[in-house]
Design a protein around this motif. Structure first.
Motif, PDB file in Angstrom:
ATOM      1  N   ILE A 105       0.834  -1.212   0.000  1.00  0.00           N
ATOM      2  CA  ILE A 105       0.000   0.000   0.000  1.00  0.00           C
ATOM      3  C   ILE A 105       0.866   1.258   0.000  1.00  0.00           C
ATOM      4  O   ILE A 105       0.620   2.200  -0.749  1.00  0.00           O
ATOM      5  CB  ILE A 105      -0.960  -0.031   1.203  1.00  0.00           C
ATOM      6  N   HIS A 106       1.891   1.249   0.818  1.00  0.00           N
ATOM      7  CA  HIS A 106       2.765   2.430   0.866  1.00  0.00           C
ATOM      8  C   HIS A 106       3.543   2.589  -0.435  1.00  0.00           C
ATOM      9  O   HIS A 106       3.669   3.696  -0.955  1.00  0.00           O
ATOM     10  CB  HIS A 106       3.701   2.356   2.070  1.00  0.00           C
ATOM     11  N   ARG A 107       4.058   1.461  -0.955  1.00  0.00           N
ATOM     12  CA  ARG A 107       4.810   1.555  -2.209  1.00  0.00           C
ATOM     13  C   ARG A 107       3.924   2.138  -3.305  1.00  0.00           C
ATOM     14  O   ARG A 107       4.334   3.041  -4.041  1.00  0.00           O
ATOM     15  CB  ARG A 107       5.346   0.190  -2.633  1.00  0.00           C
ATOM     16  N   SER A 108       2.700   1.642  -3.395  1.00  0.00           N
ATOM     17  CA  SER A 108       1.773   2.103  -4.407  1.00  0.00           C
ATOM     18  C   SER A 108       1.474   3.601  -4.255  1.00  0.00           C
ATOM     19  O   SER A 108       1.480   4.358  -5.233  1.00  0.00           O
ATOM     20  CB  SER A 108       0.495   1.272  -4.305  1.00  0.00           C
ATOM     21  N   SER A 109       1.249   4.028  -3.024  1.00  0.00           N
ATOM     22  CA  SER A 109       0.957   5.435  -2.773  1.00  0.00           C
ATOM     23  C   SER A 109       2.172   6.318  -3.101  1.00  0.00           C
ATOM     24  O   SER A 109       2.036   7.393  -3.694  1.00  0.00           O
ATOM     25  CB  SER A 109       0.556   5.591  -1.304  1.00  0.00           C
ATOM     26  N   LEU A 110       3.353   5.852  -2.733  1.00  0.00           N
ATOM     27  CA  LEU A 110       4.582   6.624  -2.985  1.00  0.00           C
ATOM     28  C   LEU A 110       4.836   6.746  -4.489  1.00  0.00           C
ATOM     29  O   LEU A 110       5.230   7.811  -4.986  1.00  0.00           O
ATOM     30  CB  LEU A 110       5.770   5.958  -2.285  1.00  0.00           C
ATOM     31  N   ILE A 111       4.589   5.661  -5.222  1.00  0.00           N
ATOM     32  CA  ILE A 111       4.814   5.699  -6.668  1.00  0.00           C
ATOM     33  C   ILE A 111       3.764   6.572  -7.360  1.00  0.00           C
ATOM     34  O   ILE A 111       4.084   7.327  -8.275  1.00  0.00           O
ATOM     35  CB  ILE A 111       4.899   4.269  -7.234  1.00  0.00           C
ATOM     36  N   GLN A 112       2.525   6.510  -6.880  1.00  0.00           N
ATOM     37  CA  GLN A 112       1.507   7.440  -7.407  1.00  0.00           C
ATOM     38  C   GLN A 112       1.948   8.879  -7.201  1.00  0.00           C
ATOM     39  O   GLN A 112       1.792   9.731  -8.070  1.00  0.00           O
ATOM     40  CB  GLN A 112       0.187   7.255  -6.668  1.00  0.00           C
ATOM     41  N   PHE A 113       2.487   9.142  -6.019  1.00  0.00           N
ATOM     42  CA  PHE A 113       2.968  10.494  -5.727  1.00  0.00           C
ATOM     43  C   PHE A 113       4.058  10.897  -6.721  1.00  0.00           C
ATOM     44  O   PHE A 113       4.027  11.991  -7.284  1.00  0.00           O
ATOM     45  CB  PHE A 113       3.497  10.586  -4.288  1.00  0.00           C
ATOM     46  N   LYS A 114       5.027   9.992  -6.915  1.00  0.00           N
ATOM     47  CA  LYS A 114       6.144  10.284  -7.815  1.00  0.00           C
ATOM     48  C   LYS A 114       5.647  10.563  -9.232  1.00  0.00           C
ATOM     49  O   LYS A 114       6.136  11.489  -9.899  1.00  0.00           O
ATOM     50  CB  LYS A 114       7.112   9.096  -7.817  1.00  0.00           C
ATOM     51  N   ASN A 115       4.653   9.801  -9.688  1.00  0.00           N
ATOM     52  CA  ASN A 115       4.097  10.001 -11.025  1.00  0.00           C
ATOM     53  C   ASN A 115       3.380  11.343 -11.137  1.00  0.00           C
ATOM     54  O   ASN A 115       3.485  12.025 -12.158  1.00  0.00           O
ATOM     55  CB  ASN A 115       3.158   8.849 -11.387  1.00  0.00           C
ATOM     56  N   GLN A 116       2.664  11.722 -10.102  1.00  0.00           N
ATOM     57  CA  GLN A 116       1.988  13.033 -10.131  1.00  0.00           C
ATOM     58  C   GLN A 116       3.003  14.172 -10.093  1.00  0.00           C
ATOM     59  O   GLN A 116       2.826  15.202 -10.737  1.00  0.00           O
ATOM     60  CB  GLN A 116       1.013  13.146  -8.962  1.00  0.00           C
ATOM     61  N   LEU A 117       4.081  13.949  -9.341  1.00  0.00           N
ATOM     62  CA  LEU A 117       5.137  14.968  -9.262  1.00  0.00           C
ATOM     63  C   LEU A 117       5.760  15.208 -10.639  1.00  0.00           C
ATOM     64  O   LEU A 117       6.028  16.353 -11.006  1.00  0.00           O
ATOM     65  CB  LEU A 117       6.206  14.539  -8.251  1.00  0.00           C
ATOM     66  N   LYS A 118       5.967  14.119 -11.398  1.00  0.00           N
ATOM     67  CA  LYS A 118       6.540  14.232 -12.753  1.00  0.00           C
ATOM     68  C   LYS A 118       5.704  15.137 -13.640  1.00  0.00           C
ATOM     69  O   LYS A 118       6.220  15.822 -14.507  1.00  0.00           O
ATOM     70  CB  LYS A 118       6.598  12.844 -13.415  1.00  0.00           C
ATOM     71  N   VAL A 119       4.384  15.114 -13.447  1.00  0.00           N
ATOM     72  CA  VAL A 119       3.482  15.929 -14.252  1.00  0.00           C
ATOM     73  C   VAL A 119       3.458  17.367 -13.731  1.00  0.00           C
ATOM     74  O   VAL A 119       3.573  18.328 -14.490  1.00  0.00           O
ATOM     75  CB  VAL A 119       2.052  15.340 -14.236  1.00  0.00           C
ATOM     76  N   LYS A 120       3.348  17.522 -12.407  1.00  0.00           N
ATOM     77  CA  LYS A 120       3.130  18.849 -11.825  1.00  0.00           C
ATOM     78  C   LYS A 120       4.410  19.651 -11.643  1.00  0.00           C
ATOM     79  O   LYS A 120       4.391  20.881 -11.708  1.00  0.00           O
ATOM     80  CB  LYS A 120       2.403  18.714 -10.488  1.00  0.00           C
ATOM     81  N   GLN A 121       5.517  18.953 -11.402  1.00  0.00           N
ATOM     82  CA  GLN A 121       6.807  19.633 -11.195  1.00  0.00           C
ATOM     83  C   GLN A 121       7.897  18.771 -11.835  1.00  0.00           C
ATOM     84  O   GLN A 121       8.693  18.124 -11.140  1.00  0.00           O
ATOM     85  CB  GLN A 121       7.100  19.812  -9.695  1.00  0.00           C
ATOM     86  N   PRO A 122       7.947  18.755 -13.180  1.00  0.00           N
ATOM     87  CA  PRO A 122       8.836  17.813 -13.882  1.00  0.00           C
ATOM     88  C   PRO A 122      10.323  17.970 -13.549  1.00  0.00           C
ATOM     89  O   PRO A 122      11.080  17.038 -13.753  1.00  0.00           O
ATOM     90  CB  PRO A 122       8.586  18.106 -15.364  1.00  0.00           C
ATOM     91  N   LYS A 123      10.731  19.126 -13.057  1.00  0.00           N
ATOM     92  CA  LYS A 123      12.154  19.327 -12.756  1.00  0.00           C
ATOM     93  C   LYS A 123      12.559  18.733 -11.411  1.00  0.00           C
ATOM     94  O   LYS A 123      13.749  18.596 -11.118  1.00  0.00           O
ATOM     95  CB  LYS A 123      12.498  20.822 -12.760  1.00  0.00           C
ATOM     96  N   LEU A 124      11.591  18.429 -10.576  1.00  0.00           N
ATOM     97  CA  LEU A 124      11.912  17.897  -9.244  1.00  0.00           C
ATOM     98  C   LEU A 124      12.062  16.387  -9.285  1.00  0.00           C
ATOM     99  O   LEU A 124      11.384  15.698 -10.026  1.00  0.00           O
ATOM    100  CB  LEU A 124      10.812  18.253  -8.242  1.00  0.00           C
ATOM    101  N   VAL A 125      12.961  15.872  -8.449  1.00  0.00           N
ATOM    102  CA  VAL A 125      13.073  14.425  -8.292  1.00  0.00           C
ATOM    103  C   VAL A 125      12.437  14.032  -6.961  1.00  0.00           C
ATOM    104  O   VAL A 125      12.313  14.854  -6.048  1.00  0.00           O
ATOM    105  CB  VAL A 125      14.539  13.949  -8.347  1.00  0.00           C
ATOM    106  N   ALA A 126      12.055  12.764  -6.861  1.00  0.00           N
ATOM    107  CA  ALA A 126      11.438  12.266  -5.629  1.00  0.00           C
ATOM    108  C   ALA A 126      12.304  11.171  -5.023  1.00  0.00           C
ATOM    109  O   ALA A 126      12.902  10.372  -5.734  1.00  0.00           O
ATOM    110  CB  ALA A 126      10.046  11.706  -5.929  1.00  0.00           C
ATOM    111  N   GLU A 127      12.381  11.165  -3.707  1.00  0.00           N
ATOM    112  CA  GLU A 127      12.979  10.050  -2.962  1.00  0.00           C
ATOM    113  C   GLU A 127      11.881   9.485  -2.079  1.00  0.00           C
ATOM    114  O   GLU A 127      11.221  10.241  -1.363  1.00  0.00           O
ATOM    115  CB  GLU A 127      14.129  10.541  -2.064  1.00  0.00           C
TER     116      GLU A 127
END
Ligand SMILES: [Zn+2]
Length: 141
Positions: A105-127
């Motif tokens: 559940i956490h992995r899925s939520s974290l990856i969803q977050f990372k995918n949304q970040l790519k769209v909303k703030q493409p220059k930022l990276v996620a850890e």
């Protein structure tokens, strides 16, 4: 260990009192003391992506936009945690009771977050991290 470069970051984590000091210590280990914007919300990434907490989502993204402009951050570090009350509310207590399902559940939520970040703030990276009750973390990077 993370591959931290000396960039400013936003740290997204949960409001749970048990984890505040652990999160601070984890950030200090990365050399981030006084170099991160803290955004603390129920569930960490779950608060930002789960339909249950839909009303919260825009507030996060607007705060992130502001932090990019004001603080020149280059990454978002997300630290979710085990035994999370917000995860129980969003996905059901039975899912969290099993350690493997909880991790999924956490992995899925974290990856969803990372995918949304790519769209909303493409220059930022996620850890992406999941913290245990003793403060140890596993990474999904
Ligand atoms: Zn929590």
């Amino acid at each position: 260990m993370s591959t931290f470069k000396n960039y400013k970051a936003m740290v997204l984590s949960c409001i749970d009192p048990r984890f505040q000091n652990f999160v601070n210590k984890e950030n200090a280990k990365k050399g981030l003391t006084n170099k991160y914007s803290a955004f603390t919300i129920g569930g960490g990434s779950i608060g930002v992506v789960a339909p249950t907490f839909k009303k919260w989502h825009q507030t996060f993204w607007e705060n992130l936009d502001m932090s990019v402009q004001l603080h020149d951050i280059k990454k978002v570090i997300v630290i979710n945690h085990r035994d999370c009350g917000a995860a129980k509310i969003a996905y059901g207590a039975e899912k969290i009771a099993n350690r493997e399902t909880e991790t999924k559940i956490h992995r899925s939520s974290l990856i969803q977050f990372k995918n949304q970040l790519k769209v909303k703030q493409p220059k930022l990276v996620a850890e992406l991290y999941l913290m245990d009750l003793d403060g140890s973390v596993i990474s999904f990077n």
